[in-house]
Design a protein around this motif. Structure first.
Motif, mmCIF file in Angstrom:
data_model
loop_
_atom_site.group_PDB
_atom_site.id
_atom_site.type_symbol
_atom_site.label_atom_id
_atom_site.label_comp_id
_atom_site.label_asym_id
_atom_site.label_seq_id
_atom_site.Cartn_x
_atom_site.Cartn_y
_atom_site.Cartn_z
ATOM 1 N N ALA A 34 0.834 -1.209 0.000
ATOM 2 C CA ALA A 34 0.000 0.000 0.000
ATOM 3 C C ALA A 34 0.869 1.258 0.000
ATOM 4 O O ALA A 34 0.605 2.213 -0.736
ATOM 5 C CB ALA A 34 -0.924 -0.010 1.221
ATOM 6 N N ALA A 35 1.925 1.246 0.835
ATOM 7 C CA ALA A 35 2.822 2.405 0.888
ATOM 8 C C ALA A 35 3.532 2.596 -0.445
ATOM 9 O O ALA A 35 3.722 3.729 -0.913
ATOM 10 C CB ALA A 35 3.845 2.209 2.005
ATOM 11 N N PHE A 36 3.922 1.498 -1.069
ATOM 12 C CA PHE A 36 4.587 1.569 -2.374
ATOM 13 C C PHE A 36 3.676 2.222 -3.412
ATOM 14 O O PHE A 36 4.097 3.097 -4.175
ATOM 15 C CB PHE A 36 4.993 0.164 -2.830
ATOM 16 N N VAL A 37 2.420 1.789 -3.439
ATOM 17 C CA VAL A 37 1.472 2.339 -4.409
ATOM 18 C C VAL A 37 1.259 3.829 -4.168
ATOM 19 O O VAL A 37 1.303 4.647 -5.099
ATOM 20 C CB VAL A 37 0.130 1.577 -4.338
ATOM 21 N N ILE A 38 1.046 4.195 -2.908
ATOM 22 C CA ILE A 38 0.759 5.598 -2.595
ATOM 23 C C ILE A 38 1.960 6.492 -2.891
ATOM 24 O O ILE A 38 1.825 7.543 -3.530
ATOM 25 C CB ILE A 38 0.336 5.748 -1.124
ATOM 26 N N VAL A 39 3.147 6.074 -2.436
ATOM 27 C CA VAL A 39 4.325 6.948 -2.541
ATOM 28 C C VAL A 39 4.990 6.853 -3.913
ATOM 29 O O VAL A 39 5.145 7.868 -4.596
ATOM 30 C CB VAL A 39 5.339 6.615 -1.430
ATOM 31 N N ILE A 40 5.395 5.665 -4.302
ATOM 32 C CA ILE A 40 6.163 5.532 -5.543
ATOM 33 C C ILE A 40 5.292 5.744 -6.772
ATOM 34 O O ILE A 40 5.631 6.533 -7.666
ATOM 35 C CB ILE A 40 6.866 4.157 -5.606
ATOM 36 N N VAL A 41 4.161 5.035 -6.824
ATOM 37 C CA VAL A 41 3.257 5.224 -7.968
ATOM 38 C C VAL A 41 2.689 6.639 -7.966
ATOM 39 O O VAL A 41 2.590 7.287 -9.020
ATOM 40 C CB VAL A 41 2.128 4.173 -7.946
ATOM 41 N N GLY A 42 2.340 7.142 -6.779
ATOM 42 C CA GLY A 42 1.818 8.507 -6.691
ATOM 43 C C GLY A 42 2.833 9.549 -7.132
ATOM 44 O O GLY A 42 2.496 10.507 -7.826
ATOM 45 N N THR A 43 4.100 9.367 -6.729
ATOM 46 C CA THR A 43 5.156 10.299 -7.143
ATOM 47 C C THR A 43 5.349 10.269 -8.650
ATOM 48 O O THR A 43 5.520 11.313 -9.299
ATOM 49 C CB THR A 43 6.481 9.940 -6.438
ATOM 50 N N THR A 44 5.305 9.065 -9.217
ATOM 51 C CA THR A 44 5.422 8.940 -10.674
ATOM 52 C C THR A 44 4.275 9.651 -11.374
ATOM 53 O O THR A 44 4.473 10.361 -12.371
ATOM 54 C CB THR A 44 5.444 7.454 -11.078
ATOM 55 N N ALA A 45 3.077 9.488 -10.853
ATOM 56 C CA ALA A 45 1.910 10.160 -11.442
ATOM 57 C C ALA A 45 2.062 11.679 -11.375
ATOM 58 O O ALA A 45 1.780 12.393 -12.350
ATOM 59 C CB ALA A 45 0.646 9.723 -10.710
ATOM 60 N N ALA A 46 2.530 12.172 -10.232
ATOM 61 C CA ALA A 46 2.685 13.618 -10.062
ATOM 62 C C ALA A 46 3.719 14.184 -11.033
ATOM 63 O O ALA A 46 3.503 15.247 -11.626
ATOM 64 C CB ALA A 46 3.088 13.926 -8.619
ATOM 65 N N ILE A 47 4.828 13.466 -11.191
ATOM 66 C CA ILE A 47 5.889 13.993 -12.064
ATOM 67 C C ILE A 47 5.500 13.906 -13.534
ATOM 68 O O ILE A 47 5.939 14.720 -14.352
ATOM 69 C CB ILE A 47 7.234 13.263 -11.793
ATOM 70 N N LEU A 48 4.633 12.943 -13.875
ATOM 71 C CA LEU A 48 4.141 12.871 -15.252
ATOM 72 C C LEU A 48 3.249 14.071 -15.566
ATOM 73 O O LEU A 48 3.255 14.583 -16.695
ATOM 74 C CB LEU A 48 3.372 11.566 -15.468
ATOM 75 N N LEU A 49 2.483 14.518 -14.572
ATOM 76 C CA LEU A 49 1.675 15.722 -14.749
ATOM 77 C C LEU A 49 2.541 16.969 -14.778
ATOM 78 O O LEU A 49 2.222 17.954 -15.443
ATOM 79 C CB LEU A 49 0.653 15.838 -13.609
ATOM 80 N N HIS A 50 3.639 16.919 -14.058
ATOM 81 C CA HIS A 50 4.534 18.062 -13.874
ATOM 82 C C HIS A 50 5.412 18.321 -15.106
ATOM 83 O O HIS A 50 5.786 19.463 -15.373
ATOM 84 C CB HIS A 50 5.409 17.760 -12.654
ATOM 85 N N THR A 51 5.741 17.256 -15.856
ATOM 86 C CA THR A 51 6.806 17.321 -16.868
ATOM 87 C C THR A 51 6.287 17.030 -18.267
ATOM 88 O O THR A 51 5.370 16.224 -18.442
ATOM 89 C CB THR A 51 7.902 16.297 -16.520
ATOM 90 N N SER A 52 6.916 17.665 -19.254
ATOM 91 C CA SER A 52 6.589 17.356 -20.643
ATOM 92 C C SER A 52 7.202 16.009 -21.023
ATOM 93 O O SER A 52 8.207 15.592 -20.439
ATOM 94 C CB SER A 52 7.136 18.442 -21.574
ATOM 95 N N PRO A 53 6.614 15.305 -21.998
ATOM 96 C CA PRO A 53 7.149 13.989 -22.397
ATOM 97 C C PRO A 53 8.620 14.031 -22.818
ATOM 98 O O PRO A 53 9.390 13.136 -22.468
ATOM 99 C CB PRO A 53 6.246 13.592 -23.569
ATOM 100 N N ALA A 54 9.016 15.077 -23.537
ATOM 101 C CA ALA A 54 10.400 15.158 -24.016
ATOM 102 C C ALA A 54 11.378 15.286 -22.852
ATOM 103 O O ALA A 54 12.433 14.634 -22.843
ATOM 104 C CB ALA A 54 10.550 16.341 -24.969
ATOM 105 N N ILE A 55 11.052 16.127 -21.891
ATOM 106 C CA ILE A 55 11.936 16.315 -20.736
ATOM 107 C C ILE A 55 11.968 15.053 -19.883
ATOM 108 O O ILE A 55 13.031 14.649 -19.379
ATOM 109 C CB ILE A 55 11.480 17.516 -19.892
ATOM 110 N N PHE A 56 10.809 14.414 -19.691
ATOM 111 C CA PHE A 56 10.752 13.179 -18.898
ATOM 112 C C PHE A 56 11.631 12.100 -19.539
ATOM 113 O O PHE A 56 12.401 11.422 -18.850
ATOM 114 C CB PHE A 56 9.307 12.698 -18.802
#
Length: 246
Positions: A34-56
């Motif tokens: 549960a912690a993995f999903v919330i933190v790691i998957v959540g962080t990945t989701a946030a950074i995908l919203l934060h960053t353009s595909p080219a920069i990512f």
């Protein structure tokens, strides 16, 4: 290969595992889907919203520089520039034409071609500095991906802890569930803070150092090529570029 980075990654893992064992929590306390999903998957989701595909994409292309930074041998590069200067003095700038295709670095190859083409020194400087600035900006934007992950992860760790405590509060009638539930709740906090401070933020800082080193080396190349275009004495070129060696 950057051995310090490898040692750092190993010690980061050892500090978590060793600390958990020495504190009596055991290895099992570090694992929480549960912690993995919330933190790691959540962080990945946030950074995908934060960053353009080219920069990512670029961020995960250059992350290997943490362990395998671009090869750099400034004394050898200075000697090569001095050799080009000697060729130019003996054969003229066109004598460097055969050297252009031998260069693996596109930046060096472009600069040397500009010298061979007889472009004015200040124009060469202007064109190469624009390219250097553009590449540096692109690389630094990629480091912000890891900086962003380092910012989001601890916050998501807190969210995970709060969600865990909510689950605990729902089981207050069963005292046997309280200890396990509270421990699981704080595992998310560990995931968030540890991943940020032992992985994401150090990676961003290390990449910034590598990028600064690369930019400094390219500044040296620019100065060397300008000196060749201006017909400077090879000895003077070698002396002036020696200041870039550190």
């Amino acid at each position: 290969m950057d051995r310090l980075s490898i040692i750092g990654l190993f010690l980061a893992l050892a500090s978590l595992v060793g600390g958990s064992i020495l504190k009596g929590a055991g290895l099992s306390s570090l694992w929480s889907p549960a912690a993995f999903v919330i933190v790691i998957v959540g962080t990945t989701a946030a950074i995908l919203l934060h960053t353009s595909p080219a920069i990512f994409k670029h961020a995960f292309k250059i992350v290997r520089w943490v362990v395998f930074p671009p090869e750099s041998d400034r004394p050898a590069l200075i000697q090569q520039i001095v050799d080009w200067s000697n060729i130019a003095r003996r054969q003229g700038l066109l004598g460097l034409e055969s050297q252009v295709e031998l260069q693996d670095d596109p930046f060096v190859r472009k600069g040397l071609q500009l010298v061979v083409d007889g472009v004015e020194p200040e124009t060469i400087r202007h064109m190469l500095e624009i390219e250097l600035g553009s590449q540096e900006h692109h690389d630094l934007a990629a480091t912000k991906v890891f900086e962003g992950m380092g910012i989001y992860a601890p916050t998501l760790g807190i969210i995970g802890a709060v969600l865990g405590l909510i689950a605990v509060m729902k089981n207050l009638a069963d005292p046997s569930m309280l200890g396990h539930g509270i421990a699981a709740a704080f595992t998310a906090t560990i995931y968030g803070i540890a991943s940020a401070n032992l992985l994401f933020l150090p990676i961003a800082a290390k990449l910034k150092n590598v990028i600064a080193h690369n930019s400094r080396e390219r500044e040296m190349v620019i100065e060397g090529l300008i000196a060749i275009a201006q017909g400077e004495n090879p000895r003077n070129i070698e002396t002036s570029l020696a200041g870039f060696v550190s």
